[in-house]
Design a protein around this motif. Sequence first.
Motif, PDB file in Angstrom:
ATOM      1  N   HIS A   1       0.775  -1.196   0.037  1.00 38.46           N
ATOM      2  CA  HIS A   1      -0.069  -0.101   0.011  1.00 38.46           C
ATOM      3  C   HIS A   1       1.035   1.361   0.196  1.00 38.46           C
ATOM      4  N   MET A   2       0.984   1.960  -1.201  1.00 39.88           N
ATOM      5  CA  MET A   2       1.801   2.963  -1.273  1.00 39.88           C
ATOM      6  C   MET A   2       0.829   4.509  -1.280  1.00 39.88           C
ATOM      7  N   GLN A   3       1.324   5.302  -0.864  1.00 43.10           N
ATOM      8  CA  GLN A   3       0.596   6.570  -0.945  1.00 43.10           C
ATOM      9  C   GLN A   3       1.703   7.713  -1.109  1.00 43.10           C
ATOM     10  N   ARG A   4       1.280   8.877  -1.954  1.00 42.02           N
ATOM     11  CA  ARG A   4       2.021   9.926  -2.285  1.00 42.02           C
ATOM     12  C   ARG A   4       2.192  10.747  -0.709  1.00 42.02           C
ATOM     13  N   ALA A   5       3.216  11.127  -0.557  1.00 44.86           N
ATOM     14  CA  ALA A   5       3.807  12.002   0.658  1.00 44.86           C
ATOM     15  C   ALA A   5       2.862  13.636   0.275  1.00 44.86           C
ATOM     16  N   ASP A   6       2.705  14.093   1.369  1.00 47.91           N
ATOM     17  CA  ASP A   6       2.318  15.300   1.363  1.00 47.91           C
ATOM     18  C   ASP A   6       3.318  16.180   2.313  1.00 47.91           C
TER      19      ASP A   6
ATOM     20  N   VAL B   1      11.917   8.199  -3.159  1.00 46.15           N
ATOM     21  CA  VAL B   1      11.775   9.480  -3.953  1.00 46.15           C
ATOM     22  C   VAL B   1      12.252   8.983  -5.505  1.00 46.15           C
ATOM     23  N   LEU B   2      11.294   9.572  -6.220  1.00 46.82           N
ATOM     24  CA  LEU B   2      11.440   9.238  -7.541  1.00 46.82           C
ATOM     25  C   LEU B   2      11.423  10.535  -8.382  1.00 46.82           C
ATOM     26  N   ARG B   3      12.219  10.704  -9.406  1.00 47.65           N
ATOM     27  CA  ARG B   3      12.234  12.208  -9.998  1.00 47.65           C
ATOM     28  C   ARG B   3      12.317  11.445 -11.539  1.00 47.65           C
ATOM     29  N   GLN B   4      11.282  12.507 -12.267  1.00 46.28           N
ATOM     30  CA  GLN B   4      10.975  12.143 -13.841  1.00 46.28           C
ATOM     31  C   GLN B   4      12.127  13.010 -14.240  1.00 46.28           C
ATOM     32  N   GLU B   5      12.964  12.732 -15.148  1.00 45.68           N
ATOM     33  CA  GLU B   5      13.820  13.276 -16.022  1.00 45.68           C
ATOM     34  C   GLU B   5      13.505  12.929 -17.372  1.00 45.68           C
ATOM     35  N   ALA B   6      14.374  13.768 -18.350  1.00 39.52           N
ATOM     36  CA  ALA B   6      13.538  13.736 -19.818  1.00 39.52           C
ATOM     37  C   ALA B   6      13.511  12.385 -20.362  1.00 39.52           C
ATOM     38  N   ASP B   7      14.413  11.405 -20.125  1.00 38.53           N
ATOM     39  CA  ASP B   7      14.543  10.255 -20.654  1.00 38.53           C
ATOM     40  C   ASP B   7      14.489   8.964 -19.719  1.00 38.53           C
ATOM     41  N   HIS B   8      14.313   9.267 -18.496  1.00 43.25           N
ATOM     42  CA  HIS B   8      14.301   8.103 -17.410  1.00 43.25           C
ATOM     43  C   HIS B   8      13.747   8.550 -16.289  1.00 43.25           C
ATOM     44  N   LEU B   9      13.368   7.494 -15.210  1.00 46.21           N
ATOM     45  CA  LEU B   9      13.092   7.699 -14.266  1.00 46.21           C
ATOM     46  C   LEU B   9      14.143   7.490 -13.071  1.00 46.21           C
ATOM     47  N   LEU B  10      14.342   8.404 -12.217  1.00 42.37           N
ATOM     48  CA  LEU B  10      15.619   8.345 -11.194  1.00 42.37           C
ATOM     49  C   LEU B  10      15.264   7.863 -10.030  1.00 42.37           C
ATOM     50  N   LEU B  11      15.585   6.747  -9.524  1.00 40.11           N
ATOM     51  CA  LEU B  11      15.409   6.325  -8.232  1.00 40.11           C
ATOM     52  C   LEU B  11      16.328   7.210  -7.261  1.00 40.11           C
ATOM     53  N   TRP B  12      15.795   8.377  -6.815  1.00 38.81           N
ATOM     54  CA  TRP B  12      16.682   9.181  -6.011  1.00 38.81           C
ATOM     55  C   TRP B  12      16.817   8.629  -4.510  1.00 38.81           C
ATOM     56  N   SER B  13      16.075   7.957  -4.071  1.00 35.62           N
ATOM     57  CA  SER B  13      16.186   7.096  -2.712  1.00 35.62           C
ATOM     58  C   SER B  13      15.197   6.295  -2.579  1.00 35.62           C
ATOM     59  N   ILE B  14      15.552   4.946  -1.968  1.00 35.77           N
ATOM     60  CA  ILE B  14      14.785   4.080  -1.443  1.00 35.77           C
ATOM     61  C   ILE B  14      15.468   3.725   0.123  1.00 35.77           C
ATOM     62  N   ALA B  15      14.225   3.803   1.104  1.00 40.02           N
ATOM     63  CA  ALA B  15      14.660   3.699   2.320  1.00 40.02           C
ATOM     64  C   ALA B  15      13.538   2.608   3.164  1.00 40.02           C
TER      65      ALA B  15
ATOM     66  N   TYR C   1      13.045  17.150   2.823  1.00 42.35           N
ATOM     67  CA  TYR C   1      11.721  16.479   2.237  1.00 42.35           C
ATOM     68  C   TYR C   1      10.698  17.538   1.886  1.00 42.35           C
ATOM     69  N   ASP C   2      10.590  18.504   2.489  1.00 47.28           N
ATOM     70  CA  ASP C   2       9.736  19.497   2.022  1.00 47.28           C
ATOM     71  C   ASP C   2       9.669  19.950   0.421  1.00 47.28           C
ATOM     72  N   ASP C   3      11.121  20.141   0.073  1.00 49.05           N
ATOM     73  CA  ASP C   3      11.441  20.409  -1.246  1.00 49.05           C
ATOM     74  C   ASP C   3      11.183  19.313  -2.136  1.00 49.05           C
ATOM     75  N   LEU C   4      11.648  17.879  -1.624  1.00 53.27           N
ATOM     76  CA  LEU C   4      11.418  16.663  -2.450  1.00 53.27           C
ATOM     77  C   LEU C   4      10.011  16.468  -2.669  1.00 53.27           C
ATOM     78  N   ILE C   5       9.050  16.748  -1.738  1.00 55.20           N
ATOM     79  CA  ILE C   5       7.602  16.461  -1.824  1.00 55.20           C
ATOM     80  C   ILE C   5       7.215  17.407  -2.997  1.00 55.20           C
ATOM     81  N   ASN C   6       7.908  18.798  -2.918  1.00 54.89           N
ATOM     82  CA  ASN C   6       7.179  19.688  -3.974  1.00 54.89           C
ATOM     83  C   ASN C   6       7.545  19.643  -5.542  1.00 54.89           C
ATOM     84  N   LYS C   7       8.805  18.965  -5.541  1.00 53.51           N
ATOM     85  CA  LYS C   7       9.258  18.848  -6.877  1.00 53.51           C
ATOM     86  C   LYS C   7       9.505  17.331  -7.428  1.00 53.51           C
TER      87      LYS C   7
END
Length: 153
Positions: free
Chosen positions: A8-13, A69-83, A46-52
């Motif tokens: 069960h995953m949910q988006r952070a706010d 923490v996943l970041r959409q780049e132009a040509d790939h998805l970056l797995l910035w952090s897994i905890a 994490y406030d900044d990461l949640i926003n962007k």
Amino acid sequence: MTHTGVLHMQRADASDAPALTDLANRAYRDWIDVIGSKPQPMGADYDDLINKDEVWLTGPRDRLKGSLVLRQEADHLLLWSIAVAPGTQGTGLGNRLLDFTLERARNLSFSEVRLFTNVKMQSNRDWYARKGFCETERKMIGTKHVVLMTRSV
């Protein structure tokens, strides 16, 4: 490979930022002695990461079990952090979080997931390699020597 068990995953706010900071501190603290400094997620805003970025979490919001923490780049998805919380490590949650990441990349029409990890985090590098990631580059990010890894989805 898909791992069993419902995730069960949910988006952070914004209200989740303190819990995400706590999780990062608990999940990454054992790496401080290995790399000689705090891993990047421990000092993240994490406030900044949640926003962007896309920040996903699982578990009770007051005591998270895992996050991405996943970041959409132009040509790939970056797995910035897994905890994964220390008491939950070894239960397969990391595998399920990675499965979620790969599925998210497919849903966003990316053909590749990339990540970076500290060169001294050998067990992490080995885990990612077992999951199909290949080392593509080594470079410095700030004062940290990192390995960039890529996997097709």
